[in-house]
Design an enzyme around this catalytic site. Structure first.
Site, PDB file in Angstrom:
ATOM      1  CD  GLU A   1      16.461 -55.667  35.845  1.00  0.00           C
ATOM      2  OE1 GLU A   1      16.002 -55.631  36.833  1.00  0.00           O
ATOM      3  OE2 GLU A   1      16.544 -54.748  35.049  1.00  0.00           O
TER       4      GLU A   1
ATOM      5  CG  HIS B   1      22.804 -52.383  38.947  1.00  0.00           C
ATOM      6  ND1 HIS B   1      22.578 -51.222  39.177  1.00  0.00           N
ATOM      7  CD2 HIS B   1      23.832 -52.129  37.856  1.00  0.00           C
ATOM      8  CE1 HIS B   1      23.088 -50.053  38.396  1.00  0.00           C
ATOM      9  NE2 HIS B   1      23.887 -50.801  37.691  1.00  0.00           N
TER      10      HIS B   1
ATOM     11  CG  ASN C   1      20.536 -53.858  44.181  1.00  0.00           C
ATOM     12  OD1 ASN C   1      19.308 -53.839  44.202  1.00  0.00           O
ATOM     13  ND2 ASN C   1      21.325 -53.178  43.541  1.00  0.00           N
TER      14      ASN C   1
ATOM     15  N   GLY D   1       7.472 -52.810  40.532  1.00  0.00           N
ATOM     16  CA  GLY D   1       7.641 -54.183  41.338  1.00  0.00           C
ATOM     17  C   GLY D   1       7.392 -55.152  40.500  1.00  0.00           C
TER      18      GLY D   1
HETATM   19  C1  GRF Z   1      14.927 -52.768  37.312  1.00  0.00           C
HETATM   20  O1  GRF Z   1      15.524 -52.599  36.192  1.00  0.00           O
HETATM   21  C2  GRF Z   1      15.932 -53.143  38.563  1.00  0.00           C
HETATM   22  O2  GRF Z   1      17.188 -53.614  38.115  1.00  0.00           O
HETATM   23  C3  GRF Z   1      16.155 -51.523  38.678  1.00  0.00           C
HETATM   24  O3  GRF Z   1      15.082 -50.713  38.755  1.00  0.00           O
HETATM   25  C4  GRF Z   1      14.187 -51.598  37.977  1.00  0.00           C
HETATM   26  C5  GRF Z   1      12.947 -52.152  38.852  1.00  0.00           C
HETATM   27  O4  GRF Z   1      11.999 -52.409  38.018  1.00  0.00           O
HETATM   28  N1  GRF Z   1      17.131 -51.160  39.840  1.00  0.00           N
HETATM   29  P1  GRF Z   1      10.689 -53.350  38.618  1.00  0.00           P
HETATM   30  O5  GRF Z   1      10.119 -52.309  39.742  1.00  0.00           O
HETATM   31  O6  GRF Z   1      11.128 -54.612  39.309  1.00  0.00           O
HETATM   32  O7  GRF Z   1       9.600 -53.732  37.593  1.00  0.00           O
END
Ligand code: GRF
Length: 216
Positions: free
Chosen positions: A179, A114, A112, A17
Protein backbone atom coordinates in the site's frame (compact mmCIF):
# COMPACT_ATOMS: atom_id res chain seq x y z
CA UNK A 1 10.29 28.50 -17.49
CA UNK A 2 8.07 28.39 -14.42
CA UNK A 3 7.44 24.87 -13.16
CA UNK A 4 3.81 23.73 -13.42
CA UNK A 5 1.64 24.30 -10.36
CA UNK A 6 1.55 21.28 -8.10
CA UNK A 7 -1.74 19.54 -7.45
CA UNK A 8 -2.94 20.43 -3.94
CA UNK A 9 -3.83 17.29 -2.00
CA UNK A 10 -5.66 16.70 1.28
CA UNK A 11 -5.28 13.34 3.01
CA UNK A 12 -8.18 12.09 5.15
CA UNK A 13 -7.35 9.61 7.89
CA UNK A 14 -8.91 7.96 10.93
CA UNK A 15 -5.95 6.13 12.45
CA UNK A 16 -2.19 5.67 12.46
CA UNK A 17 -1.72 7.24 9.01
CA UNK A 18 1.13 5.17 7.60
CA UNK A 19 -0.18 5.57 4.05
CA UNK A 20 -0.43 9.30 4.75
CA UNK A 21 3.22 9.36 5.83
CA UNK A 22 4.18 7.57 2.60
CA UNK A 23 2.37 10.25 0.59
CA UNK A 24 4.01 13.06 2.59
CA UNK A 25 7.46 11.50 2.10
CA UNK A 26 6.96 11.05 -1.65
CA UNK A 27 5.74 14.62 -2.03
CA UNK A 28 9.01 15.95 -0.58
CA UNK A 29 10.64 15.25 -3.95
CA UNK A 30 10.72 18.56 -5.84
CA UNK A 31 9.80 16.68 -9.02
CA UNK A 32 6.67 15.11 -7.47
CA UNK A 33 3.56 16.58 -9.14
CA UNK A 34 1.51 16.91 -5.94
CA UNK A 35 1.90 18.60 -2.57
CA UNK A 36 0.15 17.57 0.64
CA UNK A 37 -1.44 20.76 1.95
CA UNK A 38 -3.82 19.42 4.59
CA UNK A 39 -4.51 16.35 6.72
CA UNK A 40 -7.95 15.90 8.28
CA UNK A 41 -9.16 13.22 10.66
CA UNK A 42 -12.67 12.47 11.88
CA UNK A 43 -11.06 11.20 15.10
CA UNK A 44 -9.21 13.68 17.32
CA UNK A 45 -7.12 10.81 18.76
CA UNK A 46 -5.84 9.58 15.38
CA UNK A 47 -2.09 9.01 15.72
CA UNK A 48 -1.59 10.19 12.17
CA UNK A 49 -2.51 13.77 13.10
CA UNK A 50 0.65 14.07 15.20
CA UNK A 51 2.76 12.49 12.47
CA UNK A 52 1.43 15.00 9.92
CA UNK A 53 2.08 17.93 12.26
CA UNK A 54 5.65 16.68 12.84
CA UNK A 55 6.10 16.79 9.08
CA UNK A 56 4.93 20.40 9.05
CA UNK A 57 1.59 19.71 7.38
CA UNK A 58 -1.52 21.51 8.70
CA UNK A 59 -3.44 18.73 10.47
CA UNK A 60 -6.85 19.06 12.07
CA UNK A 61 -9.60 16.90 13.49
CA UNK A 62 -13.19 17.36 12.39
CA UNK A 63 -14.81 15.20 15.04
CA UNK A 64 -17.82 13.44 13.51
CA UNK A 65 -19.38 13.06 16.97
CA UNK A 66 -19.83 16.83 17.14
CA UNK A 67 -22.32 16.78 14.26
CA UNK A 68 -25.96 15.71 14.35
CA UNK A 69 -25.87 13.80 11.06
CA UNK A 70 -23.68 12.73 8.16
CA UNK A 71 -24.70 15.63 5.94
CA UNK A 72 -23.55 18.29 8.42
CA UNK A 73 -20.26 16.46 9.08
CA UNK A 74 -19.62 16.15 5.36
CA UNK A 75 -20.43 19.84 4.88
CA UNK A 76 -17.83 20.76 7.51
CA UNK A 77 -15.21 18.58 5.81
CA UNK A 78 -16.10 20.07 2.46
CA UNK A 79 -15.69 23.61 3.84
CA UNK A 80 -12.20 22.74 5.20
CA UNK A 81 -11.15 21.25 1.86
CA UNK A 82 -12.40 24.21 -0.15
CA UNK A 83 -10.89 26.76 2.25
CA UNK A 84 -7.51 25.08 1.67
CA UNK A 85 -8.00 25.25 -2.10
CA UNK A 86 -7.63 21.48 -2.40
CA UNK A 87 -7.62 19.92 -5.89
CA UNK A 88 -7.58 16.23 -4.95
CA UNK A 89 -8.57 14.23 -1.86
CA UNK A 90 -6.79 11.01 -0.84
CA UNK A 91 -8.61 8.75 1.61
CA UNK A 92 -6.04 6.78 3.60
CA UNK A 93 -7.67 4.62 6.23
CA UNK A 94 -10.61 7.04 6.55
CA UNK A 95 -13.36 5.07 8.24
CA UNK A 96 -16.49 7.12 7.53
CA UNK A 97 -19.03 6.64 4.77
CA UNK A 98 -19.81 9.82 2.82
CA UNK A 99 -23.15 11.16 1.67
CA UNK A 100 -23.71 10.96 -2.11
CA UNK A 101 -23.72 14.79 -2.20
CA UNK A 102 -20.20 15.00 -0.77
CA UNK A 103 -18.92 12.36 -3.20
CA UNK A 104 -20.57 14.20 -6.10
CA UNK A 105 -18.77 17.38 -5.11
CA UNK A 106 -15.42 15.62 -5.44
CA UNK A 107 -16.25 13.32 -8.35
CA UNK A 108 -13.11 12.41 -10.26
CA UNK A 109 -11.01 14.18 -7.61
CA UNK A 110 -11.07 11.69 -4.73
CA UNK A 111 -8.98 8.51 -4.40
CA UNK A 112 -9.15 5.68 -1.87
CA UNK A 113 -6.81 2.83 -0.99
CA UNK A 114 -8.42 -0.48 -0.08
CA UNK A 115 -6.59 -3.52 1.30
CA UNK A 116 -7.78 -6.11 -1.23
CA UNK A 117 -7.72 -6.75 -4.94
CA UNK A 118 -11.10 -5.16 -5.74
CA UNK A 119 -13.75 -6.05 -6.67
CA UNK A 120 -13.00 -8.91 -4.26
CA UNK A 121 -13.42 -8.42 -0.53
CA UNK A 122 -15.08 -5.05 -0.02
CA UNK A 123 -15.71 -3.63 3.44
CA UNK A 124 -13.71 -4.59 6.52
CA UNK A 125 -11.66 -7.66 7.57
CA UNK A 126 -10.39 -8.01 4.01
CA UNK A 127 -7.44 -10.23 5.00
CA UNK A 128 -9.70 -12.68 6.80
CA UNK A 129 -12.05 -12.60 3.80
CA UNK A 130 -9.15 -13.48 1.49
CA UNK A 131 -8.08 -16.42 3.67
CA UNK A 132 -11.66 -17.66 3.92
CA UNK A 133 -12.01 -17.56 0.12
CA UNK A 134 -8.72 -19.43 -0.36
CA UNK A 135 -7.28 -17.01 -2.93
CA UNK A 136 -3.58 -17.38 -3.78
CA UNK A 137 -3.14 -13.70 -4.64
CA UNK A 138 -4.16 -10.84 -2.39
CA UNK A 139 -3.19 -7.19 -2.32
CA UNK A 140 -4.44 -3.63 -2.49
CA UNK A 141 -6.22 -1.29 -4.86
CA UNK A 142 -6.30 2.45 -5.42
CA UNK A 143 -9.53 3.61 -7.01
CA UNK A 144 -11.56 6.74 -7.61
CA UNK A 145 -14.33 7.13 -5.07
CA UNK A 146 -17.97 6.74 -6.10
CA UNK A 147 -21.00 6.67 -3.80
CA UNK A 148 -20.96 2.85 -3.58
CA UNK A 149 -18.48 1.64 -0.93
CA UNK A 150 -15.17 0.24 -2.23
CA UNK A 151 -16.30 0.53 -5.82
CA UNK A 152 -15.25 3.04 -8.45
CA UNK A 153 -12.77 3.06 -11.33
CA UNK A 154 -9.53 1.26 -10.46
CA UNK A 155 -6.27 3.13 -11.10
CA UNK A 156 -3.77 0.47 -10.02
CA UNK A 157 -3.28 -2.59 -7.87
CA UNK A 158 -0.40 -4.38 -6.16
CA UNK A 159 -0.49 -8.11 -5.43
CA UNK A 160 1.21 -10.43 -2.95
CA UNK A 161 1.15 -14.24 -2.78
CA UNK A 162 -0.83 -15.88 0.00
CA UNK A 163 1.51 -18.32 1.74
CA UNK A 164 0.87 -21.46 3.76
CA UNK A 165 0.47 -20.47 7.38
CA UNK A 166 -0.64 -16.92 6.64
CA UNK A 167 -3.13 -15.41 9.05
CA UNK A 168 -4.93 -12.05 8.81
CA UNK A 169 -2.11 -10.27 10.64
CA UNK A 170 0.69 -11.65 8.46
CA UNK A 171 -1.27 -10.73 5.33
CA UNK A 172 -1.96 -7.24 6.69
CA UNK A 173 1.77 -6.79 7.42
CA UNK A 174 2.72 -7.64 3.81
CA UNK A 175 -0.18 -5.82 2.12
CA UNK A 176 0.50 -2.56 3.98
CA UNK A 177 4.06 -2.56 2.62
CA UNK A 178 2.60 -2.64 -0.88
CA UNK A 179 0.00 0.00 0.00
CA UNK A 180 2.77 2.41 0.98
CA UNK A 181 4.45 1.84 -2.39
CA UNK A 182 1.31 1.89 -4.48
CA UNK A 183 -0.44 5.00 -3.17
CA UNK A 184 2.42 7.47 -3.80
CA UNK A 185 2.95 5.96 -7.26
CA UNK A 186 -0.74 6.30 -8.10
CA UNK A 187 -0.98 9.85 -6.78
CA UNK A 188 1.96 10.77 -9.02
CA UNK A 189 0.19 9.16 -12.00
CA UNK A 190 -3.07 11.00 -11.37
CA UNK A 191 -1.56 14.36 -10.40
CA UNK A 192 0.87 14.19 -13.32
CA UNK A 193 -1.90 13.41 -15.79
CA UNK A 194 -0.64 9.90 -16.66
CA UNK A 195 -3.83 8.33 -15.31
CA UNK A 196 -7.06 9.96 -16.42
CA UNK A 197 -10.66 9.18 -15.69
CA UNK A 198 -12.71 8.71 -18.86
CA UNK A 199 -16.31 7.99 -17.95
CA UNK A 200 -16.19 5.04 -15.59
CA UNK A 201 -12.72 3.80 -16.66
CA UNK A 202 -9.21 4.96 -15.90
CA UNK A 203 -6.96 5.39 -18.92
CA UNK A 204 -3.22 5.03 -18.31
CA UNK A 205 -0.88 6.90 -20.64
CA UNK A 206 2.03 4.46 -20.51
CA UNK A 207 1.85 0.73 -20.95
CA UNK A 208 2.90 -1.21 -17.86
CA UNK A 209 5.61 -3.79 -18.61
CA UNK A 210 4.74 -7.44 -18.00
CA UNK A 211 5.33 -8.84 -14.55
CA UNK A 212 5.38 -5.65 -12.50
CA UNK A 213 3.27 -5.12 -9.46
CA UNK A 214 1.26 -2.31 -10.92
CA UNK A 215 -1.45 -3.36 -13.31
CA UNK A 216 -4.37 -1.56 -14.87
C1 GRF B 1 -4.88 0.49 5.34
O1 GRF B 1 -4.78 -0.90 5.25
C2 GRF B 1 -5.92 1.00 4.37
O2 GRF B 1 -5.94 0.33 3.15
C3 GRF B 1 -7.17 0.69 5.15
O3 GRF B 1 -6.87 1.07 6.47
C4 GRF B 1 -5.46 0.93 6.67
C5 GRF B 1 -4.94 2.25 7.12
O4 GRF B 1 -3.60 2.16 7.53
N1 GRF B 1 -8.32 1.28 4.56
P1 GRF B 1 -2.79 3.50 7.79
O5 GRF B 1 -3.63 4.36 8.72
O6 GRF B 1 -2.54 4.17 6.48
O7 GRF B 1 -1.53 3.06 8.45
Amino acid sequence: MASPRKIRVAVLISGRGSNMVALIEAAKDPAYPAEIVLVLSNRPDAAGLGRAAEAGIPARAVDHRAFPDRASFDAALDAELRAADVDLVCLAGFMRIFTPAFVAGWAGRMLNIHPSLLPLFKGTHTHAQALEAGVRLHGCTVHFVVPELDAGPIVAQAAIPVREGDDPDSLADRVIVQERRLYPAVLAMVAGGRARLEGDRVVIADTAPEGVLFSV
